[in-house]
Structures are given as C-alpha cells and as structure tokens.
Design a protein around this motif. Structure first.
Motif, PDB file in Angstrom:
ATOM      1  N   ARG A  32      -5.186  78.127 119.111  1.00 42.36           N
ATOM      2  CA  ARG A  32      -4.263  79.251 119.367  1.00 42.36           C
ATOM      3  C   ARG A  32      -2.820  78.829 119.105  1.00 42.36           C
ATOM      4  N   LYS A  33      -2.435  77.686 119.656  1.00 40.63           N
ATOM      5  CA  LYS A  33      -1.069  77.175 119.467  1.00 40.63           C
ATOM      6  C   LYS A  33      -0.813  76.878 117.988  1.00 40.63           C
ATOM      7  N   GLN A  34      -1.777  76.265 117.310  1.00 41.29           N
ATOM      8  CA  GLN A  34      -1.591  75.910 115.907  1.00 41.29           C
ATOM      9  C   GLN A  34      -1.446  77.145 115.022  1.00 41.29           C
ATOM     10  N   ILE A  35      -2.227  78.175 115.282  1.00 37.87           N
ATOM     11  CA  ILE A  35      -2.098  79.412 114.496  1.00 37.87           C
ATOM     12  C   ILE A  35      -0.722  80.026 114.730  1.00 37.87           C
ATOM     13  N   ARG A  36      -0.281  80.056 115.975  1.00 30.02           N
ATOM     14  CA  ARG A  36       1.046  80.620 116.292  1.00 30.02           C
ATOM     15  C   ARG A  36       2.168  79.838 115.595  1.00 30.02           C
ATOM     16  N   GLU A  37       2.056  78.509 115.592  1.00 34.50           N
ATOM     17  CA  GLU A  37       3.152  77.678 115.079  1.00 34.50           C
ATOM     18  C   GLU A  37       3.078  77.412 113.577  1.00 34.50           C
ATOM     19  N   GLN A  38       1.864  77.296 113.026  1.00 36.46           N
ATOM     20  CA  GLN A  38       1.716  76.880 111.630  1.00 36.46           C
ATOM     21  C   GLN A  38       1.152  77.962 110.723  1.00 36.46           C
ATOM     22  N   GLY A  39       0.603  79.018 111.292  1.00 36.94           N
ATOM     23  CA  GLY A  39      -0.013  80.051 110.469  1.00 36.94           C
ATOM     24  C   GLY A  39      -1.183  79.492 109.670  1.00 36.94           C
ATOM     25  N   LEU A  40      -1.356  79.990 108.457  1.00 39.97           N
ATOM     26  CA  LEU A  40      -2.497  79.599 107.625  1.00 39.97           C
ATOM     27  C   LEU A  40      -2.532  78.111 107.304  1.00 39.97           C
ATOM     28  N   ALA A  41      -1.400  77.436 107.353  1.00 37.53           N
ATOM     29  CA  ALA A  41      -1.349  76.012 107.015  1.00 37.53           C
ATOM     30  C   ALA A  41      -2.280  75.177 107.888  1.00 37.53           C
ATOM     31  N   CYS A  42      -2.506  75.586 109.121  1.00 33.85           N
ATOM     32  CA  CYS A  42      -3.357  74.787 110.008  1.00 33.85           C
ATOM     33  C   CYS A  42      -4.806  74.765 109.525  1.00 33.85           C
ATOM     34  N   PHE A  43      -5.218  75.806 108.800  1.00 33.68           N
ATOM     35  CA  PHE A  43      -6.616  75.848 108.357  1.00 33.68           C
ATOM     36  C   PHE A  43      -6.954  74.684 107.429  1.00 33.68           C
ATOM     37  N   GLN A  44      -6.071  74.364 106.507  1.00 32.52           N
ATOM     38  CA  GLN A  44      -6.344  73.255 105.590  1.00 32.52           C
ATOM     39  C   GLN A  44      -6.520  71.948 106.360  1.00 32.52           C
ATOM     40  N   ASN A  45      -5.731  71.765 107.411  1.00 28.81           N
ATOM     41  CA  ASN A  45      -5.888  70.570 108.251  1.00 28.81           C
ATOM     42  C   ASN A  45      -7.276  70.546 108.894  1.00 28.81           C
ATOM     43  N   TRP A  46      -7.745  71.706 109.347  1.00 26.25           N
ATOM     44  CA  TRP A  46      -9.062  71.777 109.977  1.00 26.25           C
ATOM     45  C   TRP A  46     -10.154  71.451 108.963  1.00 26.25           C
ATOM     46  N   VAL A  47     -10.034  72.005 107.769  1.00 20.30           N
ATOM     47  CA  VAL A  47     -11.045  71.775 106.724  1.00 20.30           C
ATOM     48  C   VAL A  47     -11.129  70.290 106.376  1.00 20.30           C
ATOM     49  N   GLU A  48      -9.985  69.630 106.312  1.00 16.87           N
ATOM     50  CA  GLU A  48      -9.958  68.223 105.913  1.00 16.87           C
ATOM     51  C   GLU A  48     -10.734  67.320 106.864  1.00 16.87           C
ATOM     52  N   VAL A  49     -10.839  67.707 108.124  1.00 10.00           N
ATOM     53  CA  VAL A  49     -11.584  66.872 109.078  1.00 10.00           C
ATOM     54  C   VAL A  49     -12.934  67.475 109.468  1.00 10.00           C
ATOM     55  N   ALA A  50     -13.317  68.575 108.841  1.00  3.26           N
ATOM     56  CA  ALA A  50     -14.498  69.308 109.285  1.00  3.26           C
ATOM     57  C   ALA A  50     -15.823  68.770 108.759  1.00  3.26           C
ATOM     58  N   ASP A  51     -15.793  67.894 107.753  1.00  2.66           N
ATOM     59  CA  ASP A  51     -17.038  67.366 107.185  1.00  2.66           C
ATOM     60  C   ASP A  51     -17.948  68.463 106.677  1.00  2.66           C
ATOM     61  N   ILE A  52     -17.385  69.426 105.967  1.00  2.00           N
ATOM     62  CA  ILE A  52     -18.202  70.469 105.366  1.00  2.00           C
ATOM     63  C   ILE A  52     -18.109  70.345 103.856  1.00  2.00           C
ATOM     64  N   PHE A  53     -19.129  70.834 103.189  1.00  2.00           N
ATOM     65  CA  PHE A  53     -19.085  70.908 101.737  1.00  2.00           C
ATOM     66  C   PHE A  53     -18.212  72.099 101.421  1.00  2.00           C
ATOM     67  N   GLN A  54     -17.133  71.876 100.671  1.00  2.00           N
ATOM     68  CA  GLN A  54     -16.234  72.992 100.439  1.00  2.00           C
ATOM     69  C   GLN A  54     -15.556  72.897  99.093  1.00  2.00           C
ATOM     70  N   ASN A  55     -15.214  74.059  98.621  1.00  2.00           N
ATOM     71  CA  ASN A  55     -14.446  74.202  97.401  1.00  2.00           C
ATOM     72  C   ASN A  55     -13.359  75.214  97.719  1.00  2.00           C
ATOM     73  N   PHE A  56     -12.443  74.780  98.569  1.00  2.00           N
ATOM     74  CA  PHE A  56     -11.407  75.689  99.062  1.00  2.00           C
ATOM     75  C   PHE A  56     -10.074  74.985  98.986  1.00  2.00           C
ATOM     76  N   SER A  57      -9.088  75.678  98.513  1.00  2.35           N
ATOM     77  CA  SER A  57      -7.732  75.160  98.577  1.00  2.35           C
ATOM     78  C   SER A  57      -6.827  76.312  98.970  1.00  2.35           C
TER      79      SER A  57
END
Length: 156
Positions: A130-155
């Motif tokens: 909640r805090k990260q979305i409020r402070e960083q907006g969409l930018a926080c999602f890329q940080n989450w993806v980088e540590v999520a250990d999922i197969f992804q093709n997202f930038s």
C-alpha cells in the motif's frame, strides 16, 4: 501464491468462480486485506484499482499481476457490496472460506487495509504494498517482479 492457494476457488466481483492455480500461475500476487466499513480501505481501494487497471487492463501484454481480496467485512453481503462498488476486476477468496483467517495469521495482519505482495511460494516480497503504491506508483511493480521468481516477459 499457487503453492498456498492451490486447490481453492476464487471469485470475481461478479460472483464467477475461478481456479486459483489457473488464475495465479506465473504472476506476482498481492493479497489485499481490507473491509468496506473501513475508511482507509475505501480511501486506498480506488488507487489500487487504478494501479491494477494500468498494469493488467490496459497494458499490452498484461502485466503478470493479480490481486486477491481477503475480506475483513462482517458479512458476505458487506464483502460483495464493497467489491461491486469499489473494486477492480481482481479476484477474492470467498467470504465463507475459512482459509481467510489462516491467511490473516500467516501474514500477521493486525490492521487493515494491508497489501501483502507475495511470490508463487507465498513468501513475502513486501508487506508494504500500500505504501509503495502510494509513494512510487507503477515503478514499484518492476521491483516486485525482479524478486518474484516468475517466468516473465514484462518490462515497464
């Protein structure tokens, strides 16, 4: 999160049941603990809705992200009303599923709203979504993806 919710059914805000495995596979999952009677929940939900819509509803291809609402409402009717009035097109654990209480314990939910972002294993990426979305907006999602250990093709 598939490891934690495997075998369970989730529901859409329209009441359609979906299999958790199919809906959450290879996605960053945000567990949204909230209630319609809670003013901070009502305040944050539209922001989460915009965040979700930009990532999933409008992005091409859609981002590997899903929200699962874990209700702290007093009844199934309150939960449904909150979902239909304010929620995005995300999923929810059914009100009568006792696993809601297990999730609250597992993720140490002592106050709402709380957005806990987790890996497929259920391991916490952040309990400050909640805090990260409020402070960083969409930018926080890329940080989450980088540590999520999922197969992804997202930038972003």
């Amino acid at each position: 999160m598939v490891d934690v919710l495997g075998g369970r059914r989730l529901v859409t805000r329209d009441g359609v049941a979906v299999e958790a495995e199919a809906a959450l596979q290879n996605k960053v999952v945000a567990l949204y603990f909230a209630a319609g009677r809670c003013a901070p929940s009502r305040d944050f939900t539209p922001l989460l809705c915009d965040f979700y819509t930009e990532l999933v509803g409008e992005a091409q291809p859609p981002a590997p992200f899903e929200v699962v609402f874990v209700s702290a409402d007093g009844s199934a009717e309150e939960m449904l009303d909150f979902m239909q009035k304010l929620h995005g097109a995300w999923l929810a654990l059914p009100f009568h599923d006792p696993f809601r209480h297990e999730l609250k314990k597992r993720y140490n939910i002592t106050a709402i709203p709380k957005l806990v972002v987790v890996k497929q294993s259920g391991e916490i990426i952040t309990d400050k979504g909640r805090k990260q979305i409020r402070e960083q907006g969409l930018a926080c999602f890329q940080n989450w993806v980088e540590v999520a250990d999922i197969f992804q093709n997202f930038s972003s």
